[in-house]
Design a protein around this motif. Structure first.
Motif, PDB file in Angstrom:
ATOM      1  N   ARG A 341      36.385  46.707  46.764  1.00 32.66           N
ATOM      2  CA  ARG A 341      36.463  45.253  46.642  1.00 32.66           C
ATOM      3  C   ARG A 341      37.902  44.791  46.409  1.00 32.66           C
ATOM      4  O   ARG A 341      38.328  43.756  46.941  1.00 32.66           O
ATOM      5  CB  ARG A 341      35.566  44.769  45.505  1.00 32.66           C
ATOM      6  CG  ARG A 341      34.098  44.907  45.791  1.00 32.66           C
ATOM      7  CD  ARG A 341      33.689  44.055  47.004  1.00 32.66           C
ATOM      8  NE  ARG A 341      33.803  42.633  46.690  1.00 32.66           N
ATOM      9  CZ  ARG A 341      34.362  41.724  47.482  1.00 32.66           C
ATOM     10  NH1 ARG A 341      34.909  42.074  48.638  1.00 32.66           N
ATOM     11  NH2 ARG A 341      34.409  40.453  47.111  1.00 32.66           N
ATOM     12  N   ILE A 342      38.675  45.539  45.633  1.00 36.29           N
ATOM     13  CA  ILE A 342      40.081  45.165  45.427  1.00 36.29           C
ATOM     14  C   ILE A 342      40.828  45.210  46.755  1.00 36.29           C
ATOM     15  O   ILE A 342      41.613  44.308  47.078  1.00 36.29           O
ATOM     16  CB  ILE A 342      40.740  46.075  44.371  1.00 36.29           C
ATOM     17  CG1 ILE A 342      40.144  45.775  42.989  1.00 36.29           C
ATOM     18  CG2 ILE A 342      42.259  45.876  44.348  1.00 36.29           C
ATOM     19  CD1 ILE A 342      40.516  46.790  41.929  1.00 36.29           C
ATOM     20  N   ARG A 343      40.563  46.240  47.547  1.00 38.25           N
ATOM     21  CA  ARG A 343      41.212  46.328  48.860  1.00 38.25           C
ATOM     22  C   ARG A 343      40.785  45.175  49.774  1.00 38.25           C
ATOM     23  O   ARG A 343      41.601  44.605  50.503  1.00 38.25           O
ATOM     24  CB  ARG A 343      40.881  47.674  49.517  1.00 38.25           C
ATOM     25  CG  ARG A 343      41.587  48.860  48.877  1.00 38.25           C
ATOM     26  CD  ARG A 343      41.393  50.135  49.700  1.00 38.25           C
ATOM     27  NE  ARG A 343      42.236  51.206  49.171  1.00 38.25           N
ATOM     28  CZ  ARG A 343      41.801  52.161  48.354  1.00 38.25           C
ATOM     29  NH1 ARG A 343      40.522  52.167  47.957  1.00 38.25           N
ATOM     30  NH2 ARG A 343      42.627  53.098  47.919  1.00 38.25           N
ATOM     31  N   GLU A 344      39.509  44.829  49.721  1.00 39.65           N
ATOM     32  CA  GLU A 344      39.017  43.742  50.570  1.00 39.65           C
ATOM     33  C   GLU A 344      39.581  42.389  50.147  1.00 39.65           C
ATOM     34  O   GLU A 344      39.862  41.526  50.993  1.00 39.65           O
ATOM     35  CB  GLU A 344      37.483  43.703  50.538  1.00 39.65           C
ATOM     36  CG  GLU A 344      36.833  44.869  51.253  1.00 39.65           C
ATOM     37  CD  GLU A 344      35.329  44.945  51.044  1.00 39.65           C
ATOM     38  OE1 GLU A 344      34.679  45.725  51.767  1.00 39.65           O
ATOM     39  OE2 GLU A 344      34.795  44.227  50.152  1.00 39.65           O
ATOM     40  N   LEU A 345      39.762  42.219  48.843  1.00 42.00           N
ATOM     41  CA  LEU A 345      40.262  40.939  48.327  1.00 42.00           C
ATOM     42  C   LEU A 345      41.782  40.814  48.427  1.00 42.00           C
ATOM     43  O   LEU A 345      42.326  39.721  48.316  1.00 42.00           O
ATOM     44  CB  LEU A 345      39.828  40.768  46.865  1.00 42.00           C
ATOM     45  CG  LEU A 345      38.319  40.575  46.641  1.00 42.00           C
ATOM     46  CD1 LEU A 345      37.959  40.804  45.179  1.00 42.00           C
ATOM     47  CD2 LEU A 345      37.882  39.194  47.100  1.00 42.00           C
ATOM     48  N   MET A 346      42.472  41.939  48.616  1.00 35.06           N
ATOM     49  CA  MET A 346      43.930  41.928  48.744  1.00 35.06           C
ATOM     50  C   MET A 346      44.340  42.693  50.007  1.00 35.06           C
ATOM     51  O   MET A 346      45.020  43.720  49.940  1.00 35.06           O
ATOM     52  CB  MET A 346      44.579  42.543  47.493  1.00 35.06           C
ATOM     53  CG  MET A 346      44.196  41.845  46.207  1.00 35.06           C
ATOM     54  SD  MET A 346      45.133  42.426  44.779  1.00 35.06           S
ATOM     55  CE  MET A 346      46.737  41.699  45.099  1.00 35.06           C
ATOM     56  N   PRO A 347      43.942  42.205  51.163  1.00 30.39           N
ATOM     57  CA  PRO A 347      44.151  42.966  52.406  1.00 30.39           C
ATOM     58  C   PRO A 347      45.618  43.171  52.778  1.00 30.39           C
ATOM     59  O   PRO A 347      45.938  44.083  53.536  1.00 30.39           O
ATOM     60  CB  PRO A 347      43.427  42.120  53.464  1.00 30.39           C
ATOM     61  CG  PRO A 347      43.412  40.735  52.885  1.00 30.39           C
ATOM     62  CD  PRO A 347      43.264  40.927  51.410  1.00 30.39           C
ATOM     63  N   ALA A 348      46.498  42.324  52.247  1.00 30.14           N
ATOM     64  CA  ALA A 348      47.916  42.444  52.610  1.00 30.14           C
ATOM     65  C   ALA A 348      48.627  43.549  51.834  1.00 30.14           C
ATOM     66  O   ALA A 348      49.746  43.925  52.184  1.00 30.14           O
ATOM     67  CB  ALA A 348      48.633  41.111  52.375  1.00 30.14           C
TER      68      ALA A 348
END
Length: 402
Positions: A341-348
């Motif tokens: 979820r952290i990766r999905e919420l911070m894709p950049a």
């Protein structure tokens, strides 16, 4: 010269020191023991993690510590007893680890003992008091530990932090700047323990940006408490329960609506604030009957809360850019749901395990206190500019074995 003072003077002059760092977190699962070879001090510090182990607490010890941790009312005689008893228990764990590693206590220069936090009470949570003052309490007496192990012990690190104007947490930023500032890579060091916290480390080639550190809110504490409550398990292994549940959007909105998440300056918290009673109160406000919710859905929603508030806290500071790499440590680094979820919420942003820059994610906090002890012994008053924090000269209380 007093022989004890001479011992400190000799330690301060050594080119390297063998230091045991200890950490026991709010999960109450055991004691992290990190044997570190540390050379230099301040920005010239180098750390080699020689050995690491987590010595587990028995179910009975966990039960007894839980009785006195993060609760408003407790018998003073129990706190007094466990202040000494826990030091004895930790000492036995250290000596057992040293025997297993075939290292004699005489070869160890120092123990850096975090102790067990039983109550964290920052001034922000003291609205009912006339004269608020940042407060925190750790048990596991350093004097008992020094005598029982025969090793000089430094403890009470958080008390020194409070005395110098901090809230007693997070402590990571002080060491993160010593060990992990990079010449060209901007870094966010995210630790997901019971409570989440991060340190923002601008690259050295960005001198105008400031280091910043803060707690983000619940990391594993709500998830672990709910897993124990519903499934009698200490944590959500591999995030399996969260993945199997459905997100309750109404409850999540109410949880995210807490004023604590809106304050943008550096702040701290603990399971004294984020706990099951807090969750139940939010359910009532949202008009949700707890008995009508599937436990899997509650744990999914609590896990989503941790991920979203971690990301929100980082983004509140307007410090995130495509060049900032996020390095994750702590128990939450092993939770695939949180990491996804952290990766999905911070894709950049690249999100990596802190092991990619040379440190075990499980050992990081124990190493942190070993480095603070090294600063106490060998440093020259190293401090760092962190918003709303003072520079410090020394860290902790020294206990001699003699």
């Amino acid at each position: 010269m007093n022989p004890l003072i001479k011992k400190l003077a000799d330690l301060s002059e050594k080119k390297s020191r063998l230091i045991i760092g200890l950490m026991s977190g709010t999960s109450l699962d055991g004691l992290d023991i990190a044997l570190c070879k540390i050379s230099g001090s301040g920005q010239s510090t180098t750390v080699q993690l020689i050995e690491f182990v987590t010595a587990p607490y028995s179910e009975e010890i966990r039960k007894q510590l839980k009785r006195i941790s993060s609760v408003e009312n407790v018998k003073l005689k129990e706190v007094t007893y466990w202040h000494a008893k826990l030091a004895h228990l930790h000492s036995e764990m250290i000596l057992a680890a040293l025997r297993n590693w075939k290292i004699t206590p005489e070869k160890v220069d120092c123990i850096a003992s975090h102790g067990q936090t039983i109550y964290h009470y920052p001034a922000r949570d003291q609205q009912e008091l006339m004269d608020p003052v940042n407060s925190t309490l750790q048990i596991g007496d350093g004097d008992h530990m020094a005598v029982k192990t025969g090793i000089l012990t430094i403890s009470d690190f958080r008390q020194k932090h409070v005395a110098h104007g901090g809230e007693g947490a997070p402590m990571a930023g002080l060491v993160d700047q010593i060990l992990f500032v990079h010449e060209t890579e901007t870094r966010i060091l995210l630790n997901i323990g019971g409570i989440g916290n991060f340190t923002y480390l601008p690259a050295k080639n960005q001198p105008k940006e400031k280091t910043f550190t803060t707690d983000t809110g619940p990391g594993n504490t709500l998830i672990d408490s709910l897993m124990m409550h519903y499934y009698n398990k200490p944590y959500d292994e591999d995030g399996n329960v969260a993945f199997s549940g459905d997100l309750n959007e109404g409850l999540l909105r109410e949880l995210l609506n807490d004023d604590w998440f809106e304050e943008e300056k550096s702040k701290t918290t603990g399971p004294e604030f984020f706990n099951i009673p807090w969750l139940k109160e939010k359910m009532e406000k949202a008009g949700i009957n707890q008995d009508e919710l599937d436990p899997k859905d509650i744990i999914r929603t609590a896990s989503e809360l941790s991920a979203r508030t971690i990301v929100k806290s980082i983004q509140q500071q307007k410090i995130t850019s495509e060049t900032a790499v996020i390095y994750v440590s702590g128990g939450g680094a092993h939770n695939p749901y949180l990491m996804q979820r952290i990766r999905e919420l911070m894709p950049a942003n690249e999100v990596k395990n802190i092991s990619e820059i040379g440190l075990s994610p499980d050992a990081k906090e124990a190493v942190l206190f070993a480095v603070l002890a090294n600063e106490m012994l060998a440093g020259k008053g190293f401090g760092m500019e962190i918003e709303d924090e003072s520079k410090f000269v020394n860290f902790g209380k020294i206990s001699f074995p003699d």
